[in-house]
Design an enzyme around this catalytic site. Structure first.
Site, PDB file in Angstrom:
ATOM      1  N   SER A 117       0.756  -1.208   0.038  1.00  0.00           N
ATOM      2  CA  SER A 117       0.066   0.041  -0.109  1.00  0.00           C
ATOM      3  C   SER A 117       0.786   1.317  -0.078  1.00  0.00           C
ATOM      4  CB  SER A 117      -0.902   0.178   1.162  1.00  0.00           C
ATOM      5  OG  SER A 117      -0.241  -0.317   2.441  1.00  0.00           O
ATOM      6  N   HIS A 138      -2.938  -3.114  -6.141  1.00  0.00           N
ATOM      7  CA  HIS A 138      -3.435  -2.612  -4.765  1.00  0.00           C
ATOM      8  C   HIS A 138      -4.977  -2.773  -4.389  1.00  0.00           C
ATOM      9  CE1 HIS A 138      -3.890   0.830  -1.851  1.00  0.00           C
ATOM     10  NE2 HIS A 138      -3.487  -0.443  -1.005  1.00  0.00           N
ATOM     11  N   GLU A 150      -6.112  -1.032  -7.625  1.00  0.00           N
ATOM     12  CA  GLU A 150      -5.296  -0.029  -8.191  1.00  0.00           C
ATOM     13  C   GLU A 150      -4.206  -0.991  -8.981  1.00  0.00           C
ATOM     14  OE1 GLU A 150      -5.181   4.208  -5.994  1.00  0.00           O
ATOM     15  OE2 GLU A 150      -4.406   2.525  -4.925  1.00  0.00           O
ATOM     16  N   ASN A 188      -4.580   6.646  -1.652  1.00  0.00           N
ATOM     17  CA  ASN A 188      -4.024   7.196  -0.421  1.00  0.00           C
ATOM     18  C   ASN A 188      -3.178   8.304  -0.479  1.00  0.00           C
ATOM     19  OD1 ASN A 188      -4.764   5.066   1.228  1.00  0.00           O
ATOM     20  ND2 ASN A 188      -3.038   3.713   0.723  1.00  0.00           N
TER      21      ASN A 188
HETATM   22  P1  NAI Z   1      -1.201  -9.092   7.851  1.00  0.00           P
HETATM   23  O1  NAI Z   1      -0.296  -8.797   8.944  1.00  0.00           O
HETATM   24  O2  NAI Z   1      -2.736  -9.444   8.319  1.00  0.00           O
HETATM   25  O3  NAI Z   1      -0.746 -10.281   7.176  1.00  0.00           O
HETATM   26  C1  NAI Z   1       0.812 -10.541   6.648  1.00  0.00           C
HETATM   27  C2  NAI Z   1       0.960 -11.892   6.575  1.00  0.00           C
HETATM   28  O4  NAI Z   1       2.072 -12.241   6.041  1.00  0.00           O
HETATM   29  C3  NAI Z   1       1.161 -12.737   7.701  1.00  0.00           C
HETATM   30  O5  NAI Z   1       0.201 -13.624   7.935  1.00  0.00           O
HETATM   31  C4  NAI Z   1       2.605 -13.235   8.051  1.00  0.00           C
HETATM   32  O6  NAI Z   1       2.529 -14.253   8.755  1.00  0.00           O
HETATM   33  C5  NAI Z   1       2.842 -13.335   6.410  1.00  0.00           C
HETATM   34  N1  NAI Z   1       4.211 -13.260   6.197  1.00  0.00           N
HETATM   35  C6  NAI Z   1       5.237 -12.441   6.738  1.00  0.00           C
HETATM   36  N2  NAI Z   1       6.227 -12.645   6.005  1.00  0.00           N
HETATM   37  C7  NAI Z   1       6.266 -13.878   5.172  1.00  0.00           C
HETATM   38  C8  NAI Z   1       6.786 -14.658   4.255  1.00  0.00           C
HETATM   39  N3  NAI Z   1       8.270 -14.250   4.346  1.00  0.00           N
HETATM   40  N4  NAI Z   1       6.333 -15.489   3.670  1.00  0.00           N
HETATM   41  C9  NAI Z   1       5.128 -15.894   3.769  1.00  0.00           C
HETATM   42  N5  NAI Z   1       4.170 -15.130   4.679  1.00  0.00           N
HETATM   43  C10 NAI Z   1       4.887 -14.196   5.364  1.00  0.00           C
HETATM   44  O7  NAI Z   1      -1.053  -7.897   6.860  1.00  0.00           O
HETATM   45  P2  NAI Z   1      -1.922  -7.296   5.715  1.00  0.00           P
HETATM   46  O8  NAI Z   1      -2.921  -6.206   6.375  1.00  0.00           O
HETATM   47  O9  NAI Z   1      -3.061  -8.479   5.213  1.00  0.00           O
HETATM   48  O10 NAI Z   1      -1.157  -6.483   4.676  1.00  0.00           O
HETATM   49  C11 NAI Z   1      -0.579  -7.328   3.649  1.00  0.00           C
HETATM   50  C12 NAI Z   1      -0.074  -6.243   2.785  1.00  0.00           C
HETATM   51  O11 NAI Z   1      -1.128  -5.768   2.318  1.00  0.00           O
HETATM   52  C13 NAI Z   1       0.866  -5.180   3.127  1.00  0.00           C
HETATM   53  O12 NAI Z   1       1.753  -5.051   2.134  1.00  0.00           O
HETATM   54  C14 NAI Z   1       0.160  -4.092   3.448  1.00  0.00           C
HETATM   55  O13 NAI Z   1       0.776  -2.737   3.142  1.00  0.00           O
HETATM   56  C15 NAI Z   1      -0.987  -4.331   2.267  1.00  0.00           C
HETATM   57  N6  NAI Z   1      -2.464  -3.534   2.261  1.00  0.00           N
HETATM   58  C16 NAI Z   1      -3.081  -3.804   3.517  1.00  0.00           C
HETATM   59  C17 NAI Z   1      -4.292  -3.268   3.437  1.00  0.00           C
HETATM   60  C18 NAI Z   1      -4.981  -3.258   4.616  1.00  0.00           C
HETATM   61  O14 NAI Z   1      -5.988  -2.770   4.984  1.00  0.00           O
HETATM   62  N7  NAI Z   1      -4.841  -4.144   5.798  1.00  0.00           N
HETATM   63  C19 NAI Z   1      -4.866  -2.580   2.386  1.00  0.00           C
HETATM   64  C20 NAI Z   1      -4.078  -2.686   1.277  1.00  0.00           C
HETATM   65  C21 NAI Z   1      -2.932  -3.280   1.077  1.00  0.00           C
END
Ligand code: NAI
Length: 506
Positions: A117, A138, A150, A188
């Site tokens: 993001s 995105h 996006e 954003n």
């Molecule tokens: P989250 O923290 O809920 O999930 C991330 C997951 O990645 C965790 O389950 C973790 O165990 C896993 N992980 C970490 N390192 C890893 C690896 N090396 N190999 C495999 N799995 C691994 O995070 P979330 O909120 O789902 O965000 C994920 C991405 O999406 C980030 O880049 C964030 O910026 C982006 N994003 C998040 C939004 C939101 O509202 N939460 C909206 C749009 C984008």
């Protein structure tokens, strides 16, 4: 490419990854879901299963064949026709490692979409063996519900990938917009003033935060106010996005984070998730709310004159059952005999307007739609108590709740929305996205009642420029500098910021 034949590999089974996996499954793909945390994988599968039970029960029968889980991409079959969607934690080094491993495993024909993001797509792709296979995709939270995606090519992305990923998003029932890889992409970036300007108004004590929320909803037509939204998203998350965009823009004051929000984050008041943020929550309901004294009302005098041409002032009088005398003139205002003048804010304070008019002045905020407005902010010059009482009466007769706020230039809705429009104009100026994509992204990604360019059409670029220039004069802060795109449109007497209206003379 025939989309459902593509194998989808989602890396990261957190909030976003599991939503993306669910959408891909529903669209007919076989999906591999990878996470190094086995508990997270189990939770993700059980959450996907329970959501599908409600939304697509037919899928459940074959779910175990269609959805594979694994601790590493190396545990999945190395099909070259794979689209990897990466949704691991927002950390450049981790994303680099994860993407290189995926490229090594699936080979150079695979497509790699990152859901970052706030990181630069160009940075994420740089240093990988095939940066041309990497693109931003995105999604918005919650993924199965939010329609916008996006699509963001980096400097080295193969242009053909843009169309492929757009088509994939469409086949998943989403609406894709395309943005250049710049901080915050479309949503954003353009949404920053929704929070930043509201925080500035609260810091300046123009109105309490919950009153600003009420006005943004009741007069601006937004579904949520900025403070309720920051509490919902989490002040830590929202502040991090602001700080990342601000840093990426070399600390441009337009994007400066707020000390008020910083203090909340430091205190652990992150929002709904910690039971308190700007508001305090009990059983999910916000219980802190200021209760301003009701405004005293005075009788509305007869003989009101409407000077100049203003559909909004006319609608207001009509809603109150008042027929004012129409008097032609360049600048619209109401004259209340013996009391003073009433104007819609144009970016200077009521005090300054009064020094020009030589009579007391009350300013009202500019709503989205005067026919639908539920409450409206007003401010008055020092000597305007009687006039303010009459304006309060006039607003109440029209069924509009009057809310007095500090005499800040631009008041609330006009100021916040003009700042958002300016950011949209700047995005067009820098070629970040097309005008159509700017409005689509803001309507779908943020649920704004109008896209910022449609809003500029409604208010006129000249109004927005004059309001911003007045703010700039007042604060002498480059935060309020108008986009050259906006100024150029006004100079050319354009009634819209869309390029088709500018191109004739560009
Ligand atoms: P989250 O923290 O809920 O999930 C991330 C997951 O990645 C965790 O389950 C973790 O165990 C896993 N992980 C970490 N390192 C890893 C690896 N090396 N190999 C495999 N799995 C691994 O995070 P979330 O909120 O789902 O965000 C994920 C991405 O999406 C980030 O880049 C964030 O910026 C982006 N994003 C998040 C939004 C939101 O509202 N939460 C909206 C749009 C984008």
């Amino acid at each position: 490419m025939t989309n459902s034949a593509l194998r989808i590999c989602v890396i990261g089974a957190g909030t976003m990854g599991q939503g993306i996996a669910q959408v891909a499954l529903t669209a007919g793909h076989n999906v591999g879901l990878v996470d190094l945390d086995p508990d997270q994988l189990a939770t993700a599968v059980s959450d996907i299963r329970s959501r599908l039970t409600r939304r697509a029960p037919g899928l459940l029968q074959h779910l175990s064949e269609r959805l594979l889980t694994a601790p590493s991409v190396r545990d999945l079959s190395a099909e070259p026709n794979t689209v990897v969607v990466e949704a691991v934690v927002e950390n450049l080094a981790i994303k680099h490692a994860v993407l290189q491993e995926a490229l090594d495993h699936f080979g150079p024909l695979c497509r790699i979409a990152t859901n970052t993001s706030s990181l630069s797509i160009t940075d994420i792709a740089a240093g990988l063996t095939r940066p041309d296979r990497v693109i931003g995709m995105h999604f918005f939270n919650p993924v199965p519900v939010m329609q916008l995606v996006e699509v963001v090519p980096g400097v080295q992305t193969d242009p053909a990938l843009v169309d492929e990923i757009r088509q994939l998003a469409v086949s998943w029932g989403k609406t894709p917009t395309v943005a250049r890889s710049t901080p915050g992409f479309i949503v954003n970036r353009i949404a920053r003033p929704f929070y930043g300007e509201a925080l500035r108004l609260a810091e300046e004590n123009v109105a309490p935060f919950d009153v600003i929320d009420r006005l943004i909803r009741g007069a601006g037509g937004f579904r949520m106010g900025p403070f309720e939204l920051m509490d919902l998203v989490g002040n830590d998350v929202n502040e991090t996005v602001t700080r990342t965009v601000w840093t990426a823009f070399n600390f441009d004051p337009r994007f400066a984070p707020s000390l008020l929000q910083r203090e909340l984050v430091a205190a652990g008041r992150l929002g709904r998730k910690t039971g308190a943020g700007f508001y305090v929550y009990a059983d999910g309901v916000a219980i802190t709310a200021s209760s301003p004294e009701p405004e005293p009302t005075r009788p509305v005098p007869g003989g009101i004159e409407l000077h100049g041409d203003s559909a909004e002032l006319e609608q207001w009088l009509l809603r109150g059952g008042i027929t004012g005398e129409l008097i032609p003139g360049p600048h619209p205002y109401l004259s209340l005999p013996g009391l003073g003048n009433v104007r819609i804010t144009r970016g200077v304070s009521a005090q300054e307007e009064a020094s020009i008019d030589k009579v007391p002045v009350v300013l009202i905020d500019r709503p989205l739609d005067m026919n639908a407005v539920a409450c409206l902010a007003f401010s008055g010059s020092e000597d305007s108590a009687d006039l303010a009482g009459a304006v309060t009466g006039l607003l109440r007769r029209a069924g509009i709740d009057p809310i007095r706020v500090g005499d800040a230039p631009g008041l609330i809705v006009a100021r916040v929305v003009s700042m958002i429009i300016n950011e949209a104009a700047e995005a067009l100026h820098l070629g970040i996205a097309s005008a159509a994509d700017v409005d689509t992204a803001m309507e779908l990604g943020t649920n704004y009642p109008l896209g910022p360019l449609a809003w500029a059409d409604r208010w006129s670029p000249a109004y927005v420029l004059s309001l911003l220039d007045s703010l700039h004069d007042e604060y002498r802060d480059s935060r309020y500098r108008a986009s050259q795109w906006l100024r150029s449109a006004v100079r050319r007497d354009r009634r819209s910021l869309r390029p088709s209206h500018l191109s004739a003379e560009k």
